[in-house]
Design a protein around this motif. Structure first.
Motif, short mmCIF file in Angstrom:
data_model
loop_
_atom_site.label_atom_id
_atom_site.label_comp_id
_atom_site.label_asym_id
_atom_site.label_seq_id
_atom_site.Cartn_x
_atom_site.Cartn_y
_atom_site.Cartn_z
N LEU A 131 -6.10 11.18 -3.20
CA LEU A 131 -5.31 11.99 -2.28
C LEU A 131 -6.19 13.08 -1.67
O LEU A 131 -6.93 13.77 -2.39
N ARG A 138 0.85 -1.19 0.00
CA ARG A 138 0.00 0.00 0.00
C ARG A 138 0.88 1.24 0.00
O ARG A 138 1.86 1.33 0.74
N SER A 139 0.52 2.20 -0.84
CA SER A 139 1.22 3.46 -0.92
C SER A 139 0.20 4.60 -0.87
O SER A 139 -1.00 4.37 -0.67
N ASP A 140 0.68 5.83 -1.04
CA ASP A 140 -0.24 6.98 -1.02
C ASP A 140 -1.18 7.00 -2.21
O ASP A 140 -2.27 7.59 -2.14
N GLU A 141 -0.76 6.38 -3.31
CA GLU A 141 -1.54 6.47 -4.54
C GLU A 141 -2.41 5.25 -4.80
O GLU A 141 -3.45 5.37 -5.44
N GLU A 142 -1.97 4.05 -4.35
CA GLU A 142 -2.75 2.85 -4.65
C GLU A 142 -2.53 1.78 -3.60
O GLU A 142 -1.55 1.79 -2.85
N TRP A 143 -3.48 0.84 -3.60
CA TRP A 143 -3.44 -0.34 -2.73
C TRP A 143 -3.40 -1.54 -3.65
O TRP A 143 -4.29 -1.76 -4.46
N LEU A 198 -6.08 5.15 -4.80
CA LEU A 198 -6.47 5.88 -3.60
C LEU A 198 -6.48 7.37 -3.91
O LEU A 198 -5.51 7.91 -4.46
#
Length: 300
Positions: free
Chosen positions: A237, A119-124, A235
């Motif tokens: 922002l 998981r990152s800030d942009e996508e899971w 995800l």
């Protein structure tokens, strides 16, 4: 008469001596043939009375219960194919989609070999490897395509029929060679012969283990196709809301902006000092030229 009898006796002894020498020579040739047979075993499997391989008559079973390479295949013309697929799917709810994947996989009689989630800030994202029977490969792919938006799908198939047959043949040959060496080991009478044959047996067994490992891997890849499934959920922002400024804050901001404008203007003029000097010189020369034109008219 005695002379004739003596001649016959001498001739009989001579023929017996020649026959004994021929028998000894034949035994020496036979011993040499047995000695030369050991290195040749690496290239020829043991044969029975009918000329067929000895291992071919007794099908073997591997440790995992599958039929070994010594077993005669039921359908020799069947192709040994390995199917693989890579699928990337964009989903809305990753947690719910993973639950659906588990349900679809169980219904098809398949199983998940490996799974990893990041998981990152942009996508899971979650990536998993699914093993499935070849006859259910297409159906499982169709079911997985309904999970979301398929952004990439790659299908490949490898024909390993020739390699499968080659590994099976080499494994039969090496096992037959091992049995021949074991037989020669029981007949060895010298320590040097025993050590040499044991070294050969160890080398052959290493080759057998390597061939068995490759054969099992081929059987596993043929029996179960592989699907590499990558699911990801974008995800959004969070965007910070605009702050509400009071009248005093706006006045202070205006003063600060005016001062910043004046400062930037002054700094800009400093950057333009060569042009200002050239402009000053140009104005001075223009004034002198005008004065020179006006002076003669005044004197006249």
């Amino acid at each position: 008469m005695n002379k004739i009898t003596g001649a016959f006796v001498w001739l009989a002894l001579l023929l017996g001596s020649c026959s004994s020498k021929k028998q000894e020579a034949g035994e020496a040739v036979a011993d040499q043939a047995v000695t030369l047979a050991a290195p040749a075993l690496e290239y020829a499997p043991a044969a029975n009375a009918s000329g067929a391989s000895a291992d071919a008559e007794q099908p073997e079973t591997l440790a995992n219960g599958s039929s070994g390479p010594a077993a005669v295949p039921v359908n020799p013309a069947a192709r040994q194919l390995i199917y693989r697929a890579d699928v990337d799917i964009k989903v809305r709810d990753l947690a719910r989609t993973v639950t659906r994947v588990d349900s679809i996989v169980r219904r098809s009689g398949s199983w998940v070999g490996a799974a990893a989630q990041t998981r990152s800030d942009e996508e899971w994202r979650q990536e998993m490897t699914i093993r499935v029977r070849p006859e259910k490969f297409t159906g499982l792919l169709s079911g997985l395509s309904t999970l979301g938006t398929v952004e990439r799908k790659s299908l490949t198939s490898d024909d390993v029929t020739a390699e499968h047959a080659d590994v099976a043949a080499r494994l039969r040959t090496k096992r037959a060679l091992e049995q021949r060496y074991i037989g020669l080991l029981g007949q060895a009478k010298k320590v040097s012969e025993v050590l040499e044959i044991e070294a050969k047996i160890g080398q052959v067994r290493e080759e057998i283990e390597s061939a068995e490992s490759r054969f099992k891997a081929l059987n596993d890849q043929v029996a179960y196709s592989t699907i590499t499934l990558k699911l990801y959920q974008p995800l959004a922002l969070p965007t910070p809301g605009a702050p509400v400024l009071s009248f005093g804050s706006r006045v202070a901001e205006a003063f600060y902006g005016g001062w910043e404008f004046v400062t930037n203007l002054f700094i800009g003029l400093i950057y333009l000092w060569p042009l200002l000097i050239l402009l000053g010189i140009g104005l001075w020369l223009l004034r002198r030229w005008r004065q020179r034109r006006v002076q003669p008219r005044a004197e006249a």
